[in-house]
Design an enzyme around this catalytic site. Structure first.
Site, PDB file in Angstrom:
ATOM      1  N   TYR A 242       0.794  -1.232   0.000  1.00 40.76           N
ATOM      2  CA  TYR A 242       0.000   0.000   0.000  1.00 40.76           C
ATOM      3  C   TYR A 242       0.827   1.283   0.000  1.00 40.76           C
ATOM      4  CZ  TYR A 242      -2.898  -3.715   2.082  1.00 40.76           C
ATOM      5  OH  TYR A 242      -3.512  -4.909   2.370  1.00 40.76           O
ATOM      6  N   HIS A 243       1.845   1.347  -0.859  1.00 38.89           N
ATOM      7  CA  HIS A 243       2.678   2.545  -0.944  1.00 38.89           C
ATOM      8  C   HIS A 243       2.782   3.068  -2.376  1.00 38.89           C
ATOM      9  CE1 HIS A 243       4.926   0.895   2.857  1.00 38.89           C
ATOM     10  NE2 HIS A 243       3.788   1.492   3.175  1.00 38.89           N
TER      11      HIS A 243
END
Length: 569
Positions: A505-506
């Protein structure tokens, strides 16, 4: 005295704005996430300025947001606080679609993330400067990290690397799980050095993460820059009468007069309205929604815009390109103990007692961010800085590609990601309507060298799990036990990664800052080819930083506010 739910009541003077169809402000910030809250909050420090902060989602006053362990309820599924996007099928992941949760509502992804406070490595920012992003070296951005930070370890003293007076609370975990310490001991037995501060002089090593919490509660950017949650913060955040925060307000497109951005068309209270900006508009929608809004507004590759019937304001090739993300692989170990989270009768009874404890003292398991400990390591000899990050979780966590972990009882897990992947993807429109999800294609593992780093990460985790500090507690690995020793079979591990890896989730990079032909914004974050428009969020990163992205996004918001103020002088 522990914080209470009372601290979450709105400062109505600053966060309940009303907007008529012809409302006008000096600045409009689109997106109340990690960067957007920082930009708007800092711009509103000028008592003569009026600022509108637009957010498509709801308010952040909810137990699942402010109780740290609430991430287990928000992240896995779509809802009012999670866009829950999916990518296109990924050839590198055996044709699977990647699940992409993104925060929706005040605080954005800082309201649903793991609260880990990591800045990345000094060389990441020096690398930006080397690419032509003047003013973005580590020494240039460090003052903004320090200005945002209020690190409880420093007790008001501050130091050369950390801040103690900023609005963003950074704390040690109040009640770390015993297995987090056992992981640290095991990693040290495997040869990693102990590191008490991953944002200090050296990143390499193993330790507990510091988290964006205060009094055992999540401290998202809405609390940091908008609400004024206690007496100290009211002194920082109070008196911003010119700030209107408009929730449940969906931006549809940016309005232009010629090449100048002058307003935003929104849907609010069931009607379409136009909010006008006298000075500037700042797009802070994140790596997916910021390029989507630029494209829907006529800024981007002309052929793509025309294919959706969108008039071209400026033909800008790089909008939506350069998508980078941390692909992540998880190794799980099942272990029957209620010291660890698990969906069993005993685990639920333990959690019920912990909820009572939390309500009374703001301590215990409910304060856990799940991924409590971690490590930065070099996957092979000859590397000068760490290239792999580990996150140790005190539960059998998984992703959509690891099955339903909650059915398996108790255990612990460890994530591994390659910090600076070579794979590049893109974000494009599915529709000209911003209310529809964008097309997302990270092209995971399209660069073969990324797979080698993932294999090294799996081996590092299994080597740590085999050390006495963890092995003495028993348990069995799930899905990886058949690999044999920690070195394992190369092809088996590669297949495991392609079959089960997913994002941590980056996502970044889709409105790249730079001076080359594919750059979207210049080093002052101004969108090329138009006036009165900037982008300020993780989408402007030219390359992905070596670590979690929330703290860097906040830094970008802080710096953007100063760049805007400086342009008025």
């Amino acid at each position: 005295m522990p914080a209470t739910q009372e601290t979450w009541k709105l400062n109505t003077k600053t966060t309940q704005g009303s907007a008529s169809p012809a409302a006008e402000f000096d600045y409009i910030v689109i997106g109340a996430g990690s960067a957007g809250c920082a930009v708007a909050g800092r711009l509103a420090e000028d008592p003569t300025a009026t600022v509108a902060l637009l957010e498509a989602g709801p308010h952040d006053h909810h137990f699942s947001v402010w109780a740290p362990v609430g991430i287990a309820a928000i992240v896995p599924k779509a809802g009012p606080r999670n866009y829950a996007y999916y990518t296109e099928p990924q050839p590198g992941l055996n044709g699977r679609c990647s699940y992409q949760p993104r925060g929706r509502g005040l605080g954005g992804s800082s309201s649903i993330n793991g609260m880990v406070y990591i800045r990345g490595h000094r060389r990441d920012y020096d690398g930006w400067a080397a690419l032509g992003c003047q003013g973005w070296s580590f020494d240039d951005v460090l003052p903004y990290f320090r200005r945002s930070e209020r690190n409880a370890r420093l007790a008001g003293r501050g130091d050369t690397l950390h801040g103690s007076g900023g609005p963003l609370h950074v704390n040690d975990l109040r009640s770390p799980n015993p297995f987090s310490q056992r992981f640290i001991e095991a990693a040290m037995q495997a040869g990693l050095p102990r590191n008490h501060d991953f944002n200090g002089q050296s990143q390499e090593g193993v330790g507990l993460f510091q988290v964006t919490q205060h009094n055992g509660e999540r401290w998202n950017t809405a609390r940091a820059y908008l609400h004024g949650g206690n007496a100290e913060d009211k002194a920082l955040n109070g008196g911003r009468k010119g700030l209107a925060v408009l929730t449940d307000t969906q931006a549809l497109r940016i309005m232009f007069e010629g090449k100048r951005a002058v307003g935003v068309q929104v849907v609010r209270n069931g009607s379409v309205q136009v909010l006008r900006a006298r000075r500037e508009i700042v797009v802070s929608g994140g790596a997916f929604n910021s390029p989507q809004l630029l494209l829907a507004s006529g800024i981007g590759p002309a052929a793509q815009l025309r294919s959706f019937g969108i008039g071209v304001v400026h033909d800008l090739a790089g909008v939506g390109e350069n998508l980078q993300d941390h692909l992540d692989i998880i190794v799980n170990k099942q272990l029957h103990t209620t010291e660890l989270f698990g969906k069993t009768a005993g685990g639920m009874l333990r959690l019920a007692r912990e909820v009572v404890r939390y309500r009374r003292t703001r301590t215990g398991m409910v304060t856990s961010n799940i991924a409590e400990a971690g490590a930065f390591l070099r996957s092979r000899p000859g590397l000068e800085i760490p290239d792999v990050q580990l996150h140790f979780a005190v539960a059998l966590v998984g992703n959509r590609n690891l099955g339903k972990r909650s059915n398996l009882g108790h255990g612990y897990s460890c994530h591994a990601c390659v910090l600076r992947p070579k794979s590049r993807g893109y974000v494009r429109l599915r529709s000209a309507d911003m209310r529809e999800a964008p097309l997302i294609d990270p092209r995971f593992l399209s660069a073969e060298e990324d797979l080698a780093g993932m294999v090294a990460g799996v081996r590092a985790i299994r080597r740590i799990f085999a050390q006495p500090a963890l092995a003495q507690h028993g348990g069995r690995e799930l899905m990886t036990e058949a690999f044999g020793s920690d070195s394992g079979n190369e092809e088996a591990i590669r297949d495991f990664v392609r079959t089960h890896a997913d994002t941590v989730y980056h996502p970044v990079g889709t409105c790249k800052m730079g001076v080359d032909d594919m750059a979207v914004v210049d080093p002052e974050l101004r969108v090329y080819g138009v006036e009165g428009l900037r982008v300020a969020d993780a989408s402007v990163m030219p390359t992905l930083v070596g670590g979690n992205t929330n703290a860097p996004a906040i830094m970008i918001g802080e710096k953007a506010a100063d760049l805007i103020k400086a342009s008025l002088r």
